[in-house]
Structure formats: structure tokens, C-alpha cells
Motif scaffolding. Structure first.
Motif, PDB file in Angstrom:
ATOM      1  N   ILE A  19      17.703   4.952 -15.476  1.00 45.29           N
ATOM      2  CA  ILE A  19      16.744   5.614 -16.379  1.00 45.29           C
ATOM      3  C   ILE A  19      15.785   6.489 -15.570  1.00 45.29           C
ATOM      4  O   ILE A  19      15.536   7.642 -15.907  1.00 45.29           O
ATOM      5  N   GLU A  20      15.272   5.929 -14.487  1.00 50.37           N
ATOM      6  CA  GLU A  20      14.338   6.690 -13.639  1.00 50.37           C
ATOM      7  C   GLU A  20      15.002   7.960 -13.108  1.00 50.37           C
ATOM      8  O   GLU A  20      14.348   8.987 -12.944  1.00 50.37           O
ATOM      9  N   LYS A  21      16.318   7.869 -12.845  1.00 54.31           N
ATOM     10  CA  LYS A  21      17.028   9.042 -12.326  1.00 54.31           C
ATOM     11  C   LYS A  21      17.258  10.092 -13.416  1.00 54.31           C
ATOM     12  O   LYS A  21      17.212  11.282 -13.167  1.00 54.31           O
ATOM     13  N   THR A  22      17.506   9.610 -14.643  1.00 57.26           N
ATOM     14  CA  THR A  22      17.857  10.531 -15.734  1.00 57.26           C
ATOM     15  C   THR A  22      16.639  11.237 -16.308  1.00 57.26           C
ATOM     16  O   THR A  22      16.695  12.411 -16.647  1.00 57.26           O
ATOM     17  N   PHE A  23      15.516  10.514 -16.445  1.00 55.85           N
ATOM     18  CA  PHE A  23      14.363  11.064 -17.174  1.00 55.85           C
ATOM     19  C   PHE A  23      13.267  11.515 -16.228  1.00 55.85           C
ATOM     20  O   PHE A  23      12.952  10.824 -15.248  1.00 55.85           O
ATOM     21  N   GLU A  24      12.712  12.651 -16.565  1.00 61.34           N
ATOM     22  CA  GLU A  24      11.614  13.196 -15.780  1.00 61.34           C
ATOM     23  C   GLU A  24      10.385  12.297 -15.905  1.00 61.34           C
ATOM     24  O   GLU A  24       9.645  12.084 -14.962  1.00 61.34           O
ATOM     25  N   LYS A  25      10.182  11.775 -17.122  1.00 53.75           N
ATOM     26  CA  LYS A  25       9.013  10.910 -17.341  1.00 53.75           C
ATOM     27  C   LYS A  25       9.467   9.558 -17.890  1.00 53.75           C
ATOM     28  O   LYS A  25      10.240   9.504 -18.857  1.00 53.75           O
ATOM     29  N   VAL A  26       8.961   8.507 -17.264  1.00 56.23           N
ATOM     30  CA  VAL A  26       9.260   7.152 -17.726  1.00 56.23           C
ATOM     31  C   VAL A  26       7.931   6.440 -17.950  1.00 56.23           C
ATOM     32  O   VAL A  26       7.081   6.387 -17.053  1.00 56.23           O
ATOM     33  N   ILE A  27       7.739   5.943 -19.162  1.00 55.17           N
ATOM     34  CA  ILE A  27       6.469   5.288 -19.496  1.00 55.17           C
ATOM     35  C   ILE A  27       6.756   3.843 -19.886  1.00 55.17           C
ATOM     36  O   ILE A  27       7.716   3.565 -20.616  1.00 55.17           O
ATOM     37  N   TYR A  28       5.913   2.938 -19.413  1.00 57.52           N
ATOM     38  CA  TYR A  28       6.070   1.515 -19.728  1.00 57.52           C
ATOM     39  C   TYR A  28       5.121   1.153 -20.861  1.00 57.52           C
ATOM     40  O   TYR A  28       3.921   1.402 -20.768  1.00 57.52           O
ATOM     41  N   ILE A  29       5.675   0.601 -21.920  1.00 61.71           N
ATOM     42  CA  ILE A  29       4.827   0.280 -23.070  1.00 61.71           C
ATOM     43  C   ILE A  29       5.165  -1.095 -23.653  1.00 61.71           C
ATOM     44  O   ILE A  29       6.199  -1.688 -23.345  1.00 61.71           O
ATOM     45  N   SER A  30       4.264  -1.544 -24.483  1.00 63.31           N
ATOM     46  CA  SER A  30       4.578  -2.666 -25.354  1.00 63.31           C
ATOM     47  C   SER A  30       4.223  -2.214 -26.761  1.00 63.31           C
ATOM     48  O   SER A  30       3.058  -2.048 -27.091  1.00 63.31           O
ATOM     49  N   ALA A  31       5.258  -1.941 -27.542  1.00 65.02           N
ATOM     50  CA  ALA A  31       5.022  -1.454 -28.906  1.00 65.02           C
ATOM     51  C   ALA A  31       4.310  -2.525 -29.722  1.00 65.02           C
ATOM     52  O   ALA A  31       3.616  -2.222 -30.681  1.00 65.02           O
ATOM     53  N   ARG A  32       4.488  -3.790 -29.303  1.00 65.44           N
ATOM     54  CA  ARG A  32       3.859  -4.873 -30.050  1.00 65.44           C
ATOM     55  C   ARG A  32       2.354  -4.897 -29.815  1.00 65.44           C
ATOM     56  O   ARG A  32       1.579  -5.024 -30.745  1.00 65.44           O
ATOM     57  N   SER A  33       1.936  -4.727 -28.536  1.00 64.72           N
ATOM     58  CA  SER A  33       0.493  -4.822 -28.248  1.00 64.72           C
ATOM     59  C   SER A  33      -0.193  -3.450 -28.222  1.00 64.72           C
ATOM     60  O   SER A  33      -1.409  -3.359 -28.295  1.00 64.72           O
ATOM     61  N   GLY A  34       0.573  -2.405 -28.100  1.00 64.20           N
ATOM     62  CA  GLY A  34      -0.034  -1.063 -28.054  1.00 64.20           C
ATOM     63  C   GLY A  34      -0.317  -0.599 -26.643  1.00 64.20           C
ATOM     64  O   GLY A  34      -0.813   0.513 -26.434  1.00 64.20           O
ATOM     65  N   GLU A  35       0.006  -1.426 -25.671  1.00 66.74           N
ATOM     66  CA  GLU A  35      -0.250  -1.032 -24.285  1.00 66.74           C
ATOM     67  C   GLU A  35       0.638   0.162 -23.904  1.00 66.74           C
ATOM     68  O   GLU A  35       1.821   0.172 -24.249  1.00 66.74           O
ATOM     69  N   GLY A  36       0.050   1.138 -23.238  1.00 66.18           N
ATOM     70  CA  GLY A  36       0.855   2.275 -22.756  1.00 66.18           C
ATOM     71  C   GLY A  36       0.772   3.511 -23.645  1.00 66.18           C
ATOM     72  O   GLY A  36       1.347   4.549 -23.312  1.00 66.18           O
ATOM     73  N   THR A  37       0.062   3.431 -24.794  1.00 63.34           N
ATOM     74  CA  THR A  37       0.031   4.607 -25.687  1.00 63.34           C
ATOM     75  C   THR A  37      -0.745   5.777 -25.062  1.00 63.34           C
ATOM     76  O   THR A  37      -0.381   6.921 -25.262  1.00 63.34           O
ATOM     77  N   HIS A  38      -1.804   5.473 -24.294  1.00 65.03           N
ATOM     78  CA  HIS A  38      -2.552   6.563 -23.647  1.00 65.03           C
ATOM     79  C   HIS A  38      -1.670   7.292 -22.636  1.00 65.03           C
ATOM     80  O   HIS A  38      -1.694   8.507 -22.532  1.00 65.03           O
ATOM     81  N   GLU A  39      -0.887   6.503 -21.907  1.00 65.96           N
ATOM     82  CA  GLU A  39       0.020   7.099 -20.918  1.00 65.96           C
ATOM     83  C   GLU A  39       1.052   7.973 -21.626  1.00 65.96           C
ATOM     84  O   GLU A  39       1.405   9.044 -21.145  1.00 65.96           O
ATOM     85  N   LEU A  40       1.493   7.512 -22.798  1.00 64.67           N
ATOM     86  CA  LEU A  40       2.470   8.293 -23.570  1.00 64.67           C
ATOM     87  C   LEU A  40       1.860   9.630 -24.000  1.00 64.67           C
ATOM     88  O   LEU A  40       2.480  10.688 -23.867  1.00 64.67           O
ATOM     89  N   GLU A  41       0.635   9.565 -24.476  1.00 59.65           N
ATOM     90  CA  GLU A  41      -0.044  10.796 -24.914  1.00 59.65           C
ATOM     91  C   GLU A  41      -0.164  11.787 -23.743  1.00 59.65           C
ATOM     92  O   GLU A  41       0.144  12.975 -23.884  1.00 59.65           O
ATOM     93  N   ALA A  42      -0.603  11.249 -22.585  1.00 62.99           N
ATOM     94  CA  ALA A  42      -0.777  12.124 -21.419  1.00 62.99           C
ATOM     95  C   ALA A  42       0.560  12.746 -21.017  1.00 62.99           C
ATOM     96  O   ALA A  42       0.623  13.926 -20.657  1.00 62.99           O
ATOM     97  N   ALA A  43       1.625  11.940 -21.106  1.00 67.14           N
ATOM     98  CA  ALA A  43       2.945  12.452 -20.725  1.00 67.14           C
ATOM     99  C   ALA A  43       3.381  13.577 -21.655  1.00 67.14           C
ATOM    100  O   ALA A  43       3.933  14.583 -21.215  1.00 67.14           O
ATOM    101  N   ILE A  44       3.113  13.428 -22.954  1.00 61.40           N
ATOM    102  CA  ILE A  44       3.507  14.469 -23.919  1.00 61.40           C
ATOM    103  C   ILE A  44       2.709  15.755 -23.659  1.00 61.40           C
ATOM    104  O   ILE A  44       3.271  16.845 -23.626  1.00 61.40           O
ATOM    105  N   CYS A  45       1.397  15.609 -23.447  1.00 64.39           N
ATOM    106  CA  CYS A  45       0.557  16.795 -23.166  1.00 64.39           C
ATOM    107  C   CYS A  45       1.067  17.505 -21.915  1.00 64.39           C
ATOM    108  O   CYS A  45       1.141  18.733 -21.869  1.00 64.39           O
ATOM    109  N   GLY A  46       1.429  16.721 -20.889  1.00 63.59           N
ATOM    110  CA  GLY A  46       1.938  17.291 -19.643  1.00 63.59           C
ATOM    111  C   GLY A  46       3.237  18.039 -19.891  1.00 63.59           C
ATOM    112  O   GLY A  46       3.433  19.159 -19.418  1.00 63.59           O
ATOM    113  N   LEU A  47       4.115  17.415 -20.667  1.00 62.05           N
ATOM    114  CA  LEU A  47       5.433  17.991 -20.934  1.00 62.05           C
ATOM    115  C   LEU A  47       5.340  19.324 -21.669  1.00 62.05           C
ATOM    116  O   LEU A  47       6.126  20.232 -21.445  1.00 62.05           O
ATOM    117  N   PHE A  48       4.352  19.447 -22.566  1.00 61.40           N
ATOM    118  CA  PHE A  48       4.244  20.664 -23.371  1.00 61.40           C
ATOM    119  C   PHE A  48       3.181  21.636 -22.858  1.00 61.40           C
ATOM    120  O   PHE A  48       2.875  22.640 -23.491  1.00 61.40           O
TER     121      PHE A  48
END
Ligand code: GDP
Length: 454
Positions: free
Chosen positions: A346-375
């Protein structure tokens, strides 16, 4: 101009509704239907920016209590005499008062007609008028900030500066072109070139920001993919803040595509939850998977979800393949559980890899930052303003093209006549953008997209 009227608040039941009336005979019209109780002054005697409490009556029949606010020309939204009636927010009562206003001489306002009159009366330029609509439709902080900046004149300032520079050149060139025999010093082509190049780079920056700002204005078409049970529905529910798609432990139960707009920090994601990319056995599910594949092909952003607690398998590999060449972010979900996933591939295939827990909400800020960076939106300053729509972009693009042609013509030794025509064309596109020189057809088209009552 005729008196126009419309309900300015949404159609529906609420605490109050506001009916807006604008035009020369507005206050005379109000005299006939409104009896003040808080003041002795009739509407036509009231001062601007004041209000009165009173009754709306129809030929002596009481209809409703209301507050009448008066704005005297030119100090009103439209620049004309304007009255706003705040009545009780029932659909029937509001319509009844509106009908009464029509019977007393007003005509129904067309979509955007109040703002159109504001534009025609010089209360705002066309960029600001279009910003009004964007303020109303803004779904997130960033899109609101951009629209508010435009309304405050952000882009207009830059465009106006370029237009004035071009006008300066046209002045010099005009004298030279019109009176070639007279003793007018020849226009310095070096100086002219530098003005044109400065103008071009200002317009180029505006166009670049427009491209990066697309996701701020329109949101990002986003698809969530992943094999069954990795947590796609849970993620979608986390982002939307409500239980939209059905979350189950049985693989493949999210069969349909659920669509929803969610805001992640400053940006809006138009999300599709999918049936999961996998080789479906049964017919119902196959239908869902086909649609999911089509969605994936059309998406601007793919969120590929993997399960941290399960080993990487063929299905995950298939997901990786499907994501190739697309704007993708890999989400390693269920980080609250023990890791069994080998993330190497996965690390080799994707430019951005984010670790999250959809159950607890951990990692959503990192996801937002990654999307802003990507666009590329992380470098945008919303307060500088971003063009609001395709009409505006086209005006800037056409102006830039004409400036570039003028530069080419100057460098290639064309006559100053030809250069003059090209600069004039560039100037005209900018004036069309701001509405200073624009056809009636364009103005009508702009305002036809507005809602009634605005
Ligand atoms: P989908 O099939 O990909 O849509 O997966 P679901 O969202 O239905 O989730 C499958 C199961 O994984 C459910 O029991 C979820 O509660 C669970 N799950 C989802 N995200 C997490 C997470 O971050 N941590 C843990 N521990 N469980 C999760």
C-alpha cells in the motif's frame, strides 16, 4: 421602473417571513395596505432605515401584524425605494399578503431582480452581484470566505488595476494611431511590453487560483472504495455525522450507492459510499458493483480503505490496481485494533497513506490535510478572492489571450494599429467581467441563475 415584490425568505413555515418590495411607488403602495400602530407616520412619511409596527389590512379586513422596514433611495439594496414586510411565517398568510401587494400595483419579481436592479443602479459591480449568490450557496467556511472576499471587492481590485493599465496604453496608442502626422512622440514599445507582461502575469495568477479553488467552490466528487467490512460505511457515517448507510458485520451488505455532501474542515466532499469493489456473486450485488466501478472512474478523489486488523489479500490488491492513475488516498482503518496488515504494498502504491479509526474519529484532521495537499488548496489565500464561475474565468482567459497576442504582435513588428486593436479587445473582456461594459443578454443570463426574492 415598475414596483416588484417577492417573498425573500424560503418557502415554508417559520417564525417570520420577509416580503420585499422595490421601486418608485413602493411607499405609496404600502400606505394602502399597512396601518402603523407604533408611529403616526404613514410609510411614505417614514425616514430611511426606520421601521414601524402595525397591521396589514385588505379593504378593512385584518390580515396580520407585521413590522415594516423602510429604505429610501438611493440608500437601499437596489438603490430604489425599498420596503420589507416581516409578517408571521406561515405559507398561506405570507402568500395572501404578497397577492395583496400585487393587487395594489406591484408585479412579481423575476429571479435575481432585486440584485439586478442593484447592479443596474451602480450599487455593486457584476462580480459582487455574482458573489451574493455564492454567499447564499456556500456550504463550508472556505467557500463562504471566497464569496465574502469577492463581495468586498477582492478580485475587482486586481482586475480594475489591470484594466486601468491597459486603458493607459490605449490612450497613448490612440493618440498616435489617430493622428499619425502630428508630432506625438512614438510609443515606447519596451515600456508597453513591460506593462502588458505585468498585466498578463496578474491575470495568470487569477486563473491559477481559479483552478485550485474549484474544489472550494464545488466540492470534490469522492468515492470510498475497499473490500467488504473494512469500515467504508462507518467512515461515511463518521464524516457525515449521521447514520446514512447501513453498517453491518456481513460482507457486502452495503449494496447501493449512498450519496451525500459532507464538510471535512474547510472543504466539501461529495461522497459516494459504494458496494465495494469486488467480484460479486449475486445479481443485486453485481448491479451495485457495476455502478460503483462507474463512480470510481468518474471520481475526482478516491479514498481506498484497508483493514489494519486483517492481512493484505487479493481483494486489497485489486483495489490497489483500480486506484492506479487516480487521485487517491489510502486509509488504513481500525488502527484501534491490533495490526495484521502488511502495509508495504500500500505504501508503495499510494502517494498518501493515512492511519485512521473510523470508529473513534482519530485521523480525520490528517485526512483533511492530505486532501488539501493533494488538490493544492493549502497555498490559497481565500481573502484574496477567487473567481466565482465559468463566465468570469472565460472573461479573464479571453483577456489574457488578447494580451499575449498583443505581446506577440509588438515583438514581431506588427503595426501599432494591430496592437491597439488587441489591447482594446483585452480591455473589453475585463469590462465585461466587471459589468462596466456588458450586453443585456449577458446580464440577463447572470441573474437568471438567482433565486426569486434575491
Ligand atoms: P463496510 O462493509 O466497508 O462498509 O464496513 P462497515 O462500515 O460496515 O464496518 C464493518 C465492521 O467494522 C463494523 O462492525 C464496524 O463497526 C467495524 N469498524 C469499522 N471501523 C472500525 C474501526 O475504526 N475500528 C474498529 N474496531 N471497528 C471498526
Amino acid at each position: 421602473m415598475s414596483v416588484i415584490a417577492a417573498i425573500a425568505t424560503p418557502r415554508g413555515t417559520g417564525g417570520i417571513s420577509v416580503i420585499r418590495i422595490s421601486g418608485e411607488d413602493t411607499f405609496e403602495l404600502c400606505n394602502g395596505i399597512f396601518t402603523p400602530t407604533s408611529t403616526k407616520k404613514r410609510p411614505s412619511e417614514m425616514e430611511g432605515y426606520t421601521c414601524a409596527y402595525g397591521k396589514i389590512t385588505d379593504g378593512g379586513e385584518y390580515i396580520d401584524d407585521c413590522v415594516l422596514t423602510v429604505f429610501c433611495a438611493p440608500k437601499s439594496y437596489t438603490g430604489e425605494d425599498v420596503a420589507e414586510i416581516s409578517c408571521h411565517g406561515g405559507i398561506f398568510v405570507t402568500n395572501r399578503i404578497l397577492q395583496l401587494i400585487f393587487r395594489n400595483g406591484a408585479v412579481p419579481a423575476e429571479p435575481g431582480e432585486f440584485t439586478k436592479r442593484a447592479f443596474l443602479n451602480g450599487k455593486m459591480n457584476l462580480i459582487q452581484a455574482e458573489a451574493v449568490m455564492n454567499i447564499i450557496s456556500a456550504e463550508g467556511r472556505a467557500s463562504h470566505c471566497c464569496a465574502a472576499a469577492l463581495k468586498q471587492g477582492a478580485i475587482f481590485g486586481n482586475i480594475d488595476a489591470v484594466a486601468k493599465k491597459l486603458l493607459g496604453l490605449l490612450g497613448e496608442l490612440g493618440a498616435w494611431v489617430d493622428y499619425p502626422e502630428e508630432d506625438i512622440p512614438e510609443v515606447e514599445s519596451g515600456e508597453m511590453l513591460s506593462v502588458l507582461e505585468e498585466s498578463a502575469s496578474a491575470l495568470e495568477k487569477i486563473l491559477r487560483d481559479y483552478d485550485s479553488g474549484k474544489i472550494i467552490r464545488e466540492g470534490v466528487d469522492t468515492v470510498i472504495v475497499g473490500k467488504p467490512n473494512v469500515g467504508k460505511s462507518t467512515l461515511m457515517n463518521l464524516l457525515s455525522g449521521c447514520e446514512r448507510s447501513i453498517v453491518t458485520d456481513i460482507a457486502g451488505t452495503t449494496r447501493d450507492i449512498v450519496e451525500e455532501s459532507v464538510t471535512l474542515g474547510d472543504i466539501v466532499l461529495r461522497l459516494s459510499d459504494t458496494a465495494g469493489i469486488r467480484k460479486a456473486e449475486d445479481i443485486v450485488e453485481k448491479f451495485g458493483v457495476e455502478r460503483a466501478n462507474a463512480k470510481l472512474d468518474a471520481a475526482e478523489l478516491v479514498l481506498a480503505v484497508f483493514d489494519n486488523s486483517e492481512p493484505f489479500n487479493e481483494e486489497d490488491e485489486e483495489i490497489c490496481k483500480r486506484c492506479e492513475g487516480k487521485k487517491c488516498i489510502a486509509l488504513i482503518n481500525k488502527t484501534d485494533k491490533e495490526q495484521s496488515l502488511d502495509v508495504g504494498h500500500i505504501e508503495k502504491t499510494f502517494e498518501k497513506v493515512i492511519y485512521i479509526s473510523a470508529r473513534s474519529g482519530e485521523g480525520t484532521h490528517e485526512l483533511e490535510a492530505a486532501i488539501c495537499g493533494l488538490f493544492g488548496t493549502d497555498g490559497l489565500n481565500y481573502n484574496e478572492g477567487i473567481l466565482a464561475n465559468e463566465r468570469q474565468r472565460l472573461c479573464v482567459q479571453n483577456s489574457l489571450n488578447a494580451i499575449k497576442e498583443a505581446v506577440f504582435a509588438l515583438n514581431d513588428g506588427y503595426t501599432l494599429d494591430a496592437v491597439n486593436i488587441l489591447i482594446d479587445e483585452a480591455e473589453n473582456y475585463l469590462l465585461e467581467l466587471t459589468g462596466e461594459k456588458v450586453s443585456e443578454a449577458v446580464v440577463n443570463e447572470v441573474f437568471s441563475h438567482f433565486c426569486v426574492g434575491k
